[in-house]
Enzyme design. Sequence first.
Site, PDB file in Angstrom:
ATOM      1  N   LYS A 104      -5.305 -11.062  -6.325  1.00 46.45           N
ATOM      2  CA  LYS A 104      -6.784 -11.310  -5.644  1.00 46.45           C
ATOM      3  C   LYS A 104      -7.085 -10.531  -5.889  1.00 46.45           C
ATOM      4  CE  LYS A 104      -5.428  -8.306  -1.260  1.00 46.45           C
ATOM      5  NZ  LYS A 104      -5.501  -8.672  -0.465  1.00 46.45           N
ATOM      6  N   LYS A 162       0.387  -1.057   0.173  1.00 46.13           N
ATOM      7  CA  LYS A 162       0.213   0.403   0.015  1.00 46.13           C
ATOM      8  C   LYS A 162       0.796   1.260  -0.209  1.00 46.13           C
ATOM      9  CE  LYS A 162      -4.349  -1.573   1.748  1.00 46.13           C
ATOM     10  NZ  LYS A 162      -5.541  -1.189   2.749  1.00 46.13           N
ATOM     11  N   LYS A 201     -10.977  -4.514  -3.761  1.00 45.21           N
ATOM     12  CA  LYS A 201     -12.153  -3.603  -3.704  1.00 45.21           C
ATOM     13  C   LYS A 201     -11.208  -2.794  -5.056  1.00 45.21           C
ATOM     14  CE  LYS A 201     -13.865  -4.914   1.022  1.00 45.21           C
ATOM     15  NZ  LYS A 201     -13.108  -4.258   2.644  1.00 45.21           N
TER      16      LYS A 201
HETATM   17  P1  TYM Z   1     -10.421  -6.561   3.873  1.00 42.87           P
HETATM   18  O1  TYM Z   1     -11.184  -5.412   4.469  1.00 42.87           O
HETATM   19  O2  TYM Z   1      -9.848  -6.405   3.579  1.00 42.87           O
HETATM   20  O3  TYM Z   1     -11.206  -8.315   4.075  1.00 42.87           O
HETATM   21  C1  TYM Z   1     -11.791  -8.672   4.658  1.00 42.87           C
HETATM   22  C2  TYM Z   1     -12.029 -10.318   5.092  1.00 42.87           C
HETATM   23  O4  TYM Z   1     -11.835 -10.845   3.140  1.00 42.87           O
HETATM   24  C3  TYM Z   1     -11.193 -11.533   2.903  1.00 42.87           C
HETATM   25  N1  TYM Z   1     -10.526 -10.919   1.948  1.00 42.87           N
HETATM   26  C4  TYM Z   1     -10.753 -12.611   0.481  1.00 42.87           C
HETATM   27  N2  TYM Z   1     -10.377 -13.225   0.718  1.00 42.87           N
HETATM   28  C5  TYM Z   1     -10.671 -14.385  -0.250  1.00 42.87           C
HETATM   29  N3  TYM Z   1     -10.220 -13.335  -1.194  1.00 42.87           N
HETATM   30  C6  TYM Z   1      -9.652 -12.281  -1.339  1.00 42.87           C
HETATM   31  N4  TYM Z   1      -9.974 -11.831  -2.485  1.00 42.87           N
HETATM   32  C7  TYM Z   1      -9.726 -11.816  -0.216  1.00 42.87           C
HETATM   33  N5  TYM Z   1      -9.928 -10.425  -0.148  1.00 42.87           N
HETATM   34  C8  TYM Z   1     -10.300 -10.168   0.748  1.00 42.87           C
HETATM   35  C9  TYM Z   1      -9.896 -10.673   3.850  1.00 42.87           C
HETATM   36  O5  TYM Z   1      -8.573 -11.883   4.029  1.00 42.87           O
HETATM   37  C10 TYM Z   1     -10.953 -10.736   5.472  1.00 42.87           C
HETATM   38  O6  TYM Z   1     -10.744 -11.631   6.043  1.00 42.87           O
HETATM   39  N6  TYM Z   1      -7.249  -5.957   8.390  1.00 42.87           N
HETATM   40  C11 TYM Z   1      -8.456  -6.890   7.585  1.00 42.87           C
HETATM   41  C12 TYM Z   1      -9.696  -6.125   8.434  1.00 42.87           C
HETATM   42  C13 TYM Z   1      -9.510  -6.239   9.960  1.00 42.87           C
HETATM   43  C14 TYM Z   1      -9.584  -7.540  10.716  1.00 42.87           C
HETATM   44  C15 TYM Z   1      -9.614  -7.415  11.759  1.00 42.87           C
HETATM   45  C16 TYM Z   1      -9.639  -9.091  10.194  1.00 42.87           C
HETATM   46  C17 TYM Z   1      -9.259  -5.555  10.906  1.00 42.87           C
HETATM   47  N7  TYM Z   1      -9.110  -6.099  12.679  1.00 42.87           N
HETATM   48  C18 TYM Z   1      -9.070  -8.423  13.202  1.00 42.87           C
HETATM   49  C19 TYM Z   1      -9.668 -10.165  11.483  1.00 42.87           C
HETATM   50  C20 TYM Z   1      -9.933  -9.763  12.815  1.00 42.87           C
HETATM   51  C21 TYM Z   1      -8.676  -6.114   6.621  1.00 42.87           C
HETATM   52  O7  TYM Z   1      -8.191  -5.449   5.807  1.00 42.87           O
HETATM   53  O8  TYM Z   1      -9.651  -6.516   5.566  1.00 42.87           O
END
Ligand code: TYM
Length: 340
Positions: free
Chosen positions: A203, A111, A206
């Site tokens: 991957k 990022k 968003k």
């Molecule tokens: P975020 O918002 O980027 O994504 C949310 C969830 O979706 C999963 N994900 C995917 N899984 C499979 N294939 C993909 N292409 C894909 N893109 C996204 C992510 O692995 C995630 O599970 N840092 C985290 C948010 C967070 C969090 C936490 C998660 C903040 N605090 C505590 C667990 C526990 C994030 O940015 O997810």
Amino acid sequence: TPRVFSGIKPSGDLHLGNYLGAIRRFVPLQETHETIYCVVDMHAITVWQDPEDLRRWTYEIAAAYIAAGVDPTRSIIFNQSQVMEHAELSWVFNCVARMGWMARMTQFKDKAGENSENVSLGLFAYPSLMAADILLYKATAVPVGEDQRQHLELTRDIAKKFNHDFKKQIKSAGFKDEFFPITETLATGPAMRVKSLKDGTKKMSKSEASDLATIYMMDGADLIAKKIKRATTDPAALPSEVAGLADRPEAENLVGIYAALSNRTAEAVLGEFGGQGWGVFKPALADLAVSVLAPIADEMARLVADRGEMDRILRDGAARARAIAQPIMADVRNIVGFVR
Ligand code: TYM
């Protein structure tokens, strides 16, 4: 009962990767765990978010949890900024974690890119807030997609260092030797890393350049079918064994998506479609995707239209989250030596 915590950032429209890697897996855990599902709005603002979009996406994610089958009376559903202990514990963790640990995070490096002088301080400290999310509830398991593995390793490192640095105080506060648990990452099964439909090495995310690369949860049936039909693939037929997917990332991705959406293994899917071409498989995948996603999208639309009800759910969730978090945070203050 063991406790699960997971979260999603309101920083864009939800897509198939979020659904398969996270949201759909939240539902069955309600049977075996105490479950806490958060909309991590404080993480979202580590990069610029238009405030109106932030609000809209916050409601949309909470609605997606519910529409997918998370029951807001059994699970706790809330947005992070309503429980201020997340910020408080993350500050303590900023002082436990080391600069070098954060600097090694591949998501930060991706990022920040070349010009890391110009990203927010919050983006650098992001994993520390994530550790706080989880450990504020002493959660023992976290369902996420593959891309979050490294952040969860860092969460374990922070827990271990805190437990070690404050060993004496933890003992005298009446705990055995471990105050924070060593959290387990739940990231196995198909579709833990859903790929872009236009590039099997990237991957699904968003923020994508090509608008055909990502299937959004709110896409209509026609758009989903069009995106799957136009998905990049090699010309060969589907293999009849999983081993035949090696070095065929696009084929492996679509088979994995089919397997996840139908709750079957990749083996079973290839048992049915092995030897068939894309002209057969893609329409079947499109029908399956629409049959799973369309009812969820309809329910999401219904829920977000009722902001009063959504506010009530989030406020109730936040109150229940606080009831768990506050005594744990009180112990942390005491252990660290903060006078009250
Ligand atoms: P975020 O918002 O980027 O994504 C949310 C969830 O979706 C999963 N994900 C995917 N899984 C499979 N294939 C993909 N292409 C894909 N893109 C996204 C992510 O692995 C995630 O599970 N840092 C985290 C948010 C967070 C969090 C936490 C998660 C903040 N605090 C505590 C667990 C526990 C994030 O940015 O997810």
